[in-house]
Design a protein around this motif. Sequence first.
Motif, mmCIF file in Angstrom:
data_model
loop_
_atom_site.group_PDB
_atom_site.id
_atom_site.type_symbol
_atom_site.label_atom_id
_atom_site.label_comp_id
_atom_site.label_asym_id
_atom_site.label_seq_id
_atom_site.Cartn_x
_atom_site.Cartn_y
_atom_site.Cartn_z
ATOM 1 N N MET A 116 44.011 20.436 38.398
ATOM 2 C CA MET A 116 43.657 19.241 39.155
ATOM 3 C C MET A 116 43.284 19.582 40.583
ATOM 4 O O MET A 116 42.344 19.051 41.142
ATOM 5 C CB MET A 116 44.838 18.257 39.133
ATOM 6 N N ARG A 117 44.018 20.517 41.189
ATOM 7 C CA ARG A 117 43.701 20.889 42.566
ATOM 8 C C ARG A 117 42.277 21.421 42.662
ATOM 9 O O ARG A 117 41.530 21.131 43.592
ATOM 10 C CB ARG A 117 44.694 21.945 43.052
ATOM 11 N N THR A 118 41.879 22.226 41.675
ATOM 12 C CA THR A 118 40.540 22.786 41.664
ATOM 13 C C THR A 118 39.499 21.685 41.639
ATOM 14 O O THR A 118 38.478 21.762 42.319
ATOM 15 C CB THR A 118 40.370 23.701 40.439
ATOM 16 N N ILE A 119 39.738 20.645 40.870
ATOM 17 C CA ILE A 119 38.779 19.555 40.766
ATOM 18 C C ILE A 119 38.574 18.908 42.118
ATOM 19 O O ILE A 119 37.451 18.650 42.550
ATOM 20 C CB ILE A 119 39.264 18.511 39.744
ATOM 21 N N TRP A 120 39.676 18.670 42.845
ATOM 22 C CA TRP A 120 39.509 17.993 44.136
ATOM 23 C C TRP A 120 38.783 18.878 45.134
ATOM 24 O O TRP A 120 37.956 18.398 45.895
ATOM 25 C CB TRP A 120 40.871 17.587 44.694
ATOM 26 N N LEU A 121 39.093 20.143 45.144
ATOM 27 C CA LEU A 121 38.449 21.024 46.107
ATOM 28 C C LEU A 121 36.975 21.203 45.789
ATOM 29 O O LEU A 121 36.160 21.360 46.687
ATOM 30 C CB LEU A 121 39.155 22.378 46.141
ATOM 31 N N LEU A 122 36.634 21.150 44.510
ATOM 32 C CA LEU A 122 35.237 21.290 44.114
ATOM 33 C C LEU A 122 34.530 19.951 44.128
ATOM 34 O O LEU A 122 33.331 19.886 44.389
ATOM 35 C CB LEU A 122 35.146 21.869 42.695
ATOM 36 N N LEU A 123 35.233 18.915 43.812
ATOM 37 C CA LEU A 123 34.646 17.596 43.638
ATOM 38 C C LEU A 123 33.512 17.647 42.642
ATOM 39 O O LEU A 123 32.386 17.298 42.953
ATOM 40 C CB LEU A 123 34.091 17.100 44.966
ATOM 41 N N LEU A 124 33.776 17.982 41.532
ATOM 42 C CA LEU A 124 32.787 18.269 40.485
ATOM 43 C C LEU A 124 32.489 19.729 40.618
ATOM 44 O O LEU A 124 31.648 20.261 39.969
ATOM 45 C CB LEU A 124 31.519 17.418 40.641
ATOM 46 N N PHE A 125 32.894 19.916 41.508
ATOM 47 C CA PHE A 125 32.615 21.334 41.744
ATOM 48 C C PHE A 125 33.282 22.139 40.709
ATOM 49 O O PHE A 125 34.120 21.958 40.327
ATOM 50 C CB PHE A 125 33.083 21.750 43.006
ATOM 51 N N SER A 153 27.275 18.179 40.004
ATOM 52 C CA SER A 153 28.161 17.761 38.926
ATOM 53 C C SER A 153 27.788 18.453 37.610
ATOM 54 O O SER A 153 28.649 18.948 36.877
ATOM 55 C CB SER A 153 28.092 16.244 38.750
ATOM 56 N N THR A 154 26.499 18.507 37.336
ATOM 57 C CA THR A 154 26.021 19.142 36.103
ATOM 58 C C THR A 154 26.350 20.628 36.091
ATOM 59 O O THR A 154 26.832 21.177 35.088
ATOM 60 C CB THR A 154 24.499 18.947 35.967
ATOM 61 N N ILE A 155 26.102 21.295 37.216
ATOM 62 C CA ILE A 155 26.364 22.730 37.309
ATOM 63 C C ILE A 155 27.863 23.018 37.218
ATOM 64 O O ILE A 155 28.290 23.955 36.536
ATOM 65 C CB ILE A 155 25.775 23.294 38.619
ATOM 66 N N SER A 156 28.677 22.203 37.888
ATOM 67 C CA SER A 156 30.123 22.400 37.857
ATOM 68 C C SER A 156 30.674 22.222 36.448
ATOM 69 O O SER A 156 31.556 22.967 36.011
ATOM 70 C CB SER A 156 30.809 21.431 38.822
ATOM 71 N N LYS A 157 30.144 21.249 35.736
ATOM 72 C CA LYS A 157 30.564 21.033 34.346
ATOM 73 C C LYS A 157 30.231 22.254 33.492
ATOM 74 O O LYS A 157 31.037 22.709 32.672
ATOM 75 C CB LYS A 157 29.893 19.784 33.783
ATOM 76 N N ALA A 158 29.023 22.798 33.699
ATOM 77 C CA ALA A 158 28.620 23.986 32.940
ATOM 78 C C ALA A 158 29.506 25.180 33.272
ATOM 79 O O ALA A 158 29.884 25.956 32.391
ATOM 80 C CB ALA A 158 27.152 24.307 33.238
ATOM 81 N N LEU A 159 29.866 25.320 34.540
ATOM 82 C CA LEU A 159 30.736 26.434 34.939
ATOM 83 C C LEU A 159 32.125 26.287 34.339
ATOM 84 O O LEU A 159 32.724 27.266 33.890
ATOM 85 C CB LEU A 159 30.823 26.501 36.466
ATOM 86 N N ARG A 160 32.646 25.068 34.325
ATOM 87 C CA ARG A 160 33.965 24.850 33.734
ATOM 88 C C ARG A 160 33.960 25.150 32.239
ATOM 89 O O ARG A 160 34.931 25.674 31.702
ATOM 90 C CB ARG A 160 34.451 23.427 34.008
ATOM 91 N N SER A 161 32.851 24.817 31.584
ATOM 92 C CA SER A 161 32.768 25.096 30.145
ATOM 93 C C SER A 161 32.781 26.594 29.866
ATOM 94 O O SER A 161 33.186 27.030 28.784
ATOM 95 C CB SER A 161 31.505 24.473 29.547
ATOM 96 N N GLY A 210 34.676 27.672 36.703
ATOM 97 C CA GLY A 210 34.679 26.654 37.748
ATOM 98 C C GLY A 210 35.408 27.079 39.008
ATOM 99 O O GLY A 210 35.077 26.635 40.113
ATOM 100 N N TYR A 211 36.380 27.971 38.853
ATOM 101 C CA TYR A 211 37.172 28.434 39.994
ATOM 102 C C TYR A 211 36.369 29.268 40.986
ATOM 103 O O TYR A 211 36.807 29.518 42.108
ATOM 104 C CB TYR A 211 38.361 29.258 39.498
ATOM 105 N N LYS A 212 35.187 29.722 40.569
ATOM 106 C CA LYS A 212 34.406 30.656 41.387
ATOM 107 C C LYS A 212 34.025 30.087 42.750
ATOM 108 O O LYS A 212 33.759 30.838 43.690
ATOM 109 C CB LYS A 212 33.148 31.079 40.646
ATOM 110 N N PHE A 213 33.977 28.765 42.889
ATOM 111 C CA PHE A 213 33.682 28.174 44.194
ATOM 112 C C PHE A 213 34.820 28.433 45.183
ATOM 113 O O PHE A 213 34.611 28.449 46.396
ATOM 114 C CB PHE A 213 33.447 26.676 44.074
ATOM 115 N N LEU A 214 36.027 28.619 44.648
ATOM 116 C CA LEU A 214 37.201 28.815 45.488
ATOM 117 C C LEU A 214 37.529 30.282 45.709
ATOM 118 O O LEU A 214 37.938 30.678 46.795
ATOM 119 C CB LEU A 214 38.419 28.141 44.844
#
Length: 307
Positions: free
Chosen positions: A1-10, A182-190, A194-198
């Motif tokens: 959940m923390r990752t989602i907030w820091l990314l914001l779709l990210f 949002s689209t790119i972040s979803k693809a990264l999470r799949s 997704g953590y790579k932004f952090l």
Amino acid sequence: MRTIWLLLLFIIPNVILAQDASSRESFFETSDHVKIKFKVSGKGEACMYVPGGPGQGYASFELLGGNHLEKNLKMIYMDQRGSGESGKSDNYHLDKMVQDIEELRQHLKLDKIFLMAHSFGGIIAVNYAKKYPQHTKGLILANVTLHFLNDESVKEQIEYGNELLQQKGRLVPKDSLSTELSTISKALRSKRMGYKFLTDDVETIKEMDKIDSLHPRIIDFGMAVISKPQEYPEYYADYTLLTKNIKIPVLVITGKKDKAVGTNHYKHFRFPDQKIVLINGGHLLYYERNKEFVKAVWDFINTRKRL
């Protein structure tokens, strides 16, 4: 959940919960009757921590290296209203978040404090310093954004995401940047990236998740900011424009690889008395580059004490 907030779709007043005289956890009640959890630990100059997120509790910062600051600082950790273990509210406006900091300062009977913020917390900290310069000894801004979801940073995130996905970037209209991210972040999470932004190291995320699992928290503040931008437009304003009018000492700590807020965002800051420390790392310098992070903070504090 923390990752989602820091990314914001990210991410009962005055009852002492902890162990020794130098470390205590408590709640205090605000003037509008919201219970705020805080912790005081360490010795030295008082430094209050403003979490990022929006809506992240203080536990992950404290337990992933923030507590190393306590050797030379009296750290005051605070869960914002609607976050962590603090109470919910029907008012999450910026002026109220600023006032909570001020009321905690008064509750602790402190004249002046250093204010430290991470990520989204920079918006709240800068607005506190603007309103209460007489009570702010200095600002410490660690990997902060002062313009949430600004176009420059979002474009950088999109380019980086495309690079990670090994796909050719395409021109994206300005009014479609958030949708594209949002689209790119979803693809990264799949692809479990997704953590790579952090951070480049997935083990860091595992440590964060472990701490979050041991410290259950509410996320009402974060949900309000993210899901109701029309109700809370002040969080999306450009506060880099405020910086030229904030004349207290400011330390800016930024990561050369910080894709969460952008590697160039700090260059828009115009504090008259600012020191910038660049560290070769990402968004979570307080953990992954802890020794450098702590040294930068202590050097700044010691310099201000000598003046």
